[in-house]
Design a protein around this motif. Structure first.
Motif: not given
Length: 304
Positions: A232-238, A244-250, A283-290
């Protein structure tokens, strides 16, 4: 177990850098190669990873943005120089043939093989390709242009015969295939021998899902539920959620939320923005959830 691997050729997003190649992947299923997206440099990466050009028969384009398809013409030309004879099928939005056919006619008029464009409807979840042991489905995504991901699904394998039991019950050879398909064995006197007494279950089927490019899109969860590997794409940090919303990425966090909701076994994140020098923050941001998340690394192979 039969080979089913993901090979990462490129992990970058739209802006070219010296660190990342544009997006491209190759699924190796039983030594048959299926390319997903074809950014610039894809053919060079194929050589670096020692993947055989001759084994490539299908290319799947998620959408018609340059970082996902500008490598296609070069690859097609190179395959011609290698005296390819077998046809190459490009599965893509109907506009793909309108874009690439004039270029093929101009630059590759004497190709020794056929390039076939199979139009797909990105807004639909449907079967795109079916082969003897594999099915490929589209996954509707939400981006600035019509975009879809792809689900690679191994077909169920036959059950395993328990030879000592079929010998004991004197099962004729002609009935073996029926047993592998799950049927019971009926003896001449009408006695029914349950299939479970004669066979063992086959190994579970494996699935890989590719989702890039897309904004946070929960509608895909039922389609990818339980897959063995999700890209799954993860173009940006939260903290760049608005961008991300403006460019329609995640964001990386959103990718992890999708993986968690779909209860996938493993998540690979990629399509990185050039702004991040240290990808570990994603990576660390994603791993807080998954927690079962890894970074997509170019020239690396991920078993499915």
């Amino acid at each position: 177990m039969e080979k089913f691997d993901l090979n990462i050729l490129g992990t970058g997003s739209a802006l070219p850098t010296t660190r990342f190649n544009p997006t491209s992947q190759v699924v190796n299923f039983r030594d048959n190669l299926f390319m997903i997206d074809c950014g610039e440099g894809a053919q060079t990466q194929l050589r670096k990873m020692q993947l055989k050009f001759s084994r490539l028969s299908h290319i799947f384009l998620s959408h018609l943005h340059g970082d996902h398809c500008f490598g296609l013409m070069g690859l097609i030309s190179t395959l011609g120089l290698l005296d390819r004879t077998g046809e190459l099928v490009v599965h893509a939005h109907p506009d793909a043939e309108k874009v690439f056919r004039p270029l093929l006619d101009y630059f590759c008029a004497e190709l020794p093989y056929k390039v076939i464009f199979n139009p797909i409807a990105p807004q639909k979840h449907e079967l795109i390709l079916e082969e003897r042991s594999l099915r490929v489905y589209s996954i509707p995504l939400k981006h600035r242009v019509p975009t879809c991901g792809f689900l690679f699904e191994e077909k169920p394998r036959p059950r395993h015969i328990i030879r000592e039991m079929t010998d004991f019950y004197q099962v004729p050879v002609r009935d073996m295939n029926r047993l592998k398909d799950g049927a019971d064995f009926v003896r001449e006197d009408g006695t029914v021998i349950p299939n479970d007494n004669l066979t063992r279950p086959a190994e579970p089927t494996r699935k890989y899902a590719y989702c890039s490019d897309t904004t946070y899109h929960k509608s895909i969860v039922p389609i990818i539920e339980g897959v063995d590997l999700l890209f799954h794409e993860a173009t940006f940090l939260e903290k760049e959620k608005a961008r991300a919303k403006q460019t329609m990425h995640s964001t990386a966090l959103q990718a992890a939320k999708i993986a968690q909701a779909a209860q996938v076994k493993k998540l690979v994140i990629g399509h990185f923005s050039a702004r991040y020098n240290d990808l570990n923050v994603l990576l660390e941001e994603a791993k807080t959830i998954f927690p079962e998340t890894v970074l997509a690394e170019e020239a690396k192979c991920y078993p499915i």
